[in-house]
Design a protein around this motif. Structure first.
Motif, PDB file in Angstrom:
ATOM      1  N   TRP A   9      89.570  63.486 -14.139  1.00  0.00           N
ATOM      2  CA  TRP A   9      88.127  63.508 -14.388  1.00  0.00           C
ATOM      3  C   TRP A   9      87.349  63.150 -13.125  1.00  0.00           C
ATOM      4  O   TRP A   9      86.292  63.728 -12.834  1.00  0.00           O
ATOM      5  N   ARG A 111      77.004  68.340 -20.740  1.00  0.00           N
ATOM      6  CA  ARG A 111      77.430  69.596 -20.106  1.00  0.00           C
ATOM      7  C   ARG A 111      77.759  70.694 -21.119  1.00  0.00           C
ATOM      8  O   ARG A 111      77.994  71.841 -20.740  1.00  0.00           O
ATOM      9  N   GLN A 115      83.377  70.996 -21.653  1.00  0.00           N
ATOM     10  CA  GLN A 115      83.083  70.392 -20.361  1.00  0.00           C
ATOM     11  C   GLN A 115      82.841  68.895 -20.556  1.00  0.00           C
ATOM     12  O   GLN A 115      82.390  68.462 -21.617  1.00  0.00           O
TER      13      GLN A 115
END
Length: 214
Positions: A9, A111, A115
């Motif tokens: 991430w 997002r 996402q």
């Protein structure tokens, strides 16, 4: 095992695109405003303030307030959010702070599906509300424990009260003179007269002695 998802991430594009103050201080029962900023090309995406979940990558467990492209300013209960497209920032306002508002909170940009949201951690610290002393109807306390009382009111127990008219009259008596010597100026003419009489008596005695010796 959770280290790999966290590392992945962190390496994704857009990581760190949202920044916040990191730590804010508020007072119980009062209002708190927090401003978070985001990078360009995210003006129309949703902005949120939420309670974090114990997951990696970071996510929301409970949304407090969310804005959208069609609603850049939203009020939801005690929470409100306002997105400023031109400054790439959004402000969250929390009214009536309670102990539930303390701790870690997320401000972020949504997002969409598939996402990861872009999130900044904000630590909220709350302090008991401060008490500001108010002026009562009995007067104003000044130095030395003296209270200037208002006509028709009683002096608080254990204090010495001065009526405003008495205080103004006292202040006209040589305010620059040392305490305890202001009244001595009225006796100055008497002292000067006594000294003059003493000098005259001594002169008369000297003259009488000189005439007797002749």
């Amino acid at each position: 095992m959770q280290l790999l998802p966290l590392l992945a991430w962190a390496l994704l594009p857009g990581s760190g695109a949202v920044t916040g103050p990191g730590m804010v201080l508020g007072f119980l029962g009062e209002t708190l405003s927090v401003t978070c900023t985001y990078q360009t090309c995210r003006e129309t995406l949703s902005k949120f303030w939420c309670k974090p979940a114990t997951s990696i990558p970071p996510a929301c467990a409970e949304d407090f307030v969310i804005s959208s492209e069609s609603k850049p300013e939203v009020q939801q209960g005690r929470f409100s959010i306002r997105n400023n497209h031109t400054h790439w920032a959004f402000r969250v306002t929390v009214q009536g702070l309670t102990t539930r508002d303390t701790g870690s909170v997320h401000c972020g940009v949504g997002r969409g599906l598939l996402q990861f949201d872009e999130i900044a951690d904000v630590e909220v610290i709350l302090s008991p509300a401060t008490v500001t002393p108010r002026l009562g109807s009995r007067g104003t306390t000044v130095g030395g424990g003296v209270t200037l009382s208002v006509a028709g009111t009683r002096c608080p127990s254990g204090t010495r009260c001065i009526h405003p008219s008495s205080a103004s009259a006292t202040s006209t008596l040589s305010p620059d003179a040392p305490q305890g010597t202001r009244g001595t100026f009225r006796y100055f003419p008497v002292l000067a007269g006594l000294q003059l009489l003493a000098l005259l008596a001594m002169s008369a005695a000297v003259l009488w002695v000189s005439l007797r010796d002749r």
